[in-house]
Design an enzyme around this catalytic site. Structure first.
Site, short mmCIF file in Angstrom:
data_model
loop_
_atom_site.label_atom_id
_atom_site.label_comp_id
_atom_site.label_asym_id
_atom_site.label_seq_id
_atom_site.Cartn_x
_atom_site.Cartn_y
_atom_site.Cartn_z
N ASP A 1 -8.73 -5.44 -9.36
CA ASP A 1 -7.24 -5.76 -10.33
C ASP A 1 -7.02 -4.62 -10.40
O ASP A 1 -7.66 -3.71 -11.31
CB ASP A 1 -7.79 -6.84 -11.06
CG ASP A 1 -6.05 -7.29 -11.58
OD1 ASP A 1 -5.15 -6.19 -11.10
OD2 ASP A 1 -5.59 -8.17 -11.59
N ASN B 1 0.31 1.37 -3.52
CA ASN B 1 1.23 -0.22 -3.44
C ASN B 1 0.66 -1.00 -3.62
O ASN B 1 2.30 -2.13 -3.49
CB ASN B 1 0.74 0.15 -1.42
CG ASN B 1 1.18 -1.07 -0.99
OD1 ASN B 1 2.57 -1.18 -1.08
ND2 ASN B 1 0.39 -1.83 -0.81
N TYR C 1 11.11 -7.28 -12.34
CA TYR C 1 10.36 -6.34 -11.06
C TYR C 1 11.53 -5.19 -10.74
O TYR C 1 10.85 -3.64 -10.85
CB TYR C 1 10.54 -7.77 -9.50
CG TYR C 1 10.13 -6.51 -8.61
CD1 TYR C 1 9.02 -6.57 -7.58
CD2 TYR C 1 11.17 -6.03 -7.45
CE1 TYR C 1 8.80 -5.73 -6.93
CE2 TYR C 1 10.97 -5.83 -6.38
CZ TYR C 1 9.74 -5.76 -6.74
OH TYR C 1 9.33 -4.80 -5.22
#
Length: 253
Positions: A62, A89, A157
C-alpha cells in the site's frame, strides 16, 4: 521502443492502466516491478508479463504506508540493482463536497494516497533515478483541470490531481540538472474499475458517459499505456515538466 534491461516500477499495477502498462513494458523488454494491494490481481498481471521472459518482481504494498513505500524501492534495488522508470499510477477516488460532514476525512484519505504517497516514493526513488538518468511519469487526471464534475463526487479527488500536476512541474525543474525527466499524463474517462465506480456514483451509464465526450468514446487502458511508454522512452528525451492530456476531447466542453 525497446526497454531492454530497463527497470520499471509501476504502482497500482493490479488492474486498469497500471496492469496494461506493466504488460506493455514487459513486451518491450523491461524488467517490471508490479506493485499493488491485491495479491490475486498482481499474480494475474505477472502471468501475462511473464510471457515476455524478462525479469519480474511482485510487491504487495500500500503506497500510502511509509514502510511499504520503502519496501518497494528496497526490494527493487535488491533484485535489479538499479531503477530506470517510476510510474506513479496508484490512486483512489471518493465522494466529497465542501458541504459534507466527511469532507476532511475524505480529503485526508485521498490526499494521503494520491499526493503524499507520490511525494514519498518519488523522494525514495530519486537518488536511484539520478544514477541512471531515468524518468518519472505521474498519472494525473483531467479532473484536476475542470469543475464540471465537482460537487458531491470529485472535489477532493480533483484537488489531489491539480496538486499532482504542480508537484510534477516542481520535481521536473529540480531534477532536470541531474538528467532526470518528470512528466504527467491526464486521462479522461478510461475503461477501468475506477470509471465504473465514478459512473455509478453519478447515477450514469457508460453510454451516458460516452455521449458526454466529444469523440463519443472512452479510452482503453492500453491507450494510456502507449503514452506512458512514449514518455518513458528516448523518443521523448526533450520532454520534461509536461502534462499530456488524453481525454477524447472532454476538456473541450
Amino acid at each position: 521502443m525497446s526497454f531492454s534491461n530497463k527497470v520499471v516500477i509501476i504502482t497500482g499495477a493490479g488492474s486498469g492502466i497500471g496492469a496494461a502498462t506493466a504488460i506493455s513494458f514487459a513486451k518491450e523488454g523491461a524488467n517490471v516491478v508490479i506493485v499493488g494491494r491485491n495479491e490475486q490481481k498482481l499474480e494475474k498481471v505477472k502471468e501475462k508479463c511473464a510471457k515476455s521472459g524478462n525479469g519480474l518482481l511482485v510487491v504487495r504494498a500500500d503506497i500510502s504506508n511509509e514502510q511499504d513505500a520503502k519496501k518497494i524501492i528496497n526490494e527493487t534495488i535488491d533484485k535489479f540493482n538499479k531503477l530506470d522508470v517510476l510510474v506513479n499510477n496508484a490512486g483512489i477516488v471518493g465522494q466529497s463536497s465542501i458541504l459534507s460532514d466527511n469532507v476532511l476525512s475524505s480529503y485526508d484519505t485521498i490526499m494521503n494516497t494520491n499526493l503524499r504517497a507520490v511525494v514519498h516514493i518519488t523522494n525514495l526513488a530519486a537518488p536511484h533515478l539520478i544514477k541512471t538518468k531515468g524518468n518519472i511519469i505521474n498519472i494525473s487526471s483531467v479532473a484536476g483541470k475542470m469543475t464540471a464534475i465537482a460537487g458531491d463526487v470529485a472535489l477532493t479527488y480533483a484537488v489531489s490531481k491539480a496538486a499532482l500536476d504542480h508537484f510534477t512541474r516542481f520535481v521536473a525543474a529540480e531534477l532536470a540538472s541531474h538528467g532526470v525527466r518528470v512528466n504527467s499524463i491526464s486521462p479522461g474517462p478510461v475503461s477501468t474499475g475506477l470509471l465504473d465506480n465514478a459512473v455509478a456514483s453519478l447515477s450514469m451509464s457508460l453510454e451516458d458517459m460516452e455521449r458526454a465526450v466529444p469523440l463519443g468514446r472512452v479510452s482503453e487502458p492500453e491507450e494510456i499505456a502507449d503514452l506512458i511508454l512514449f514518455l518513458a522512452s528516448d523518443k521523448a528525451k526533450a520532454i520534461t515538466g509536461s502534462d499530456y492530456v488524453s481525454d477524447n476531447g472532454l476538456l473541450l466542453k
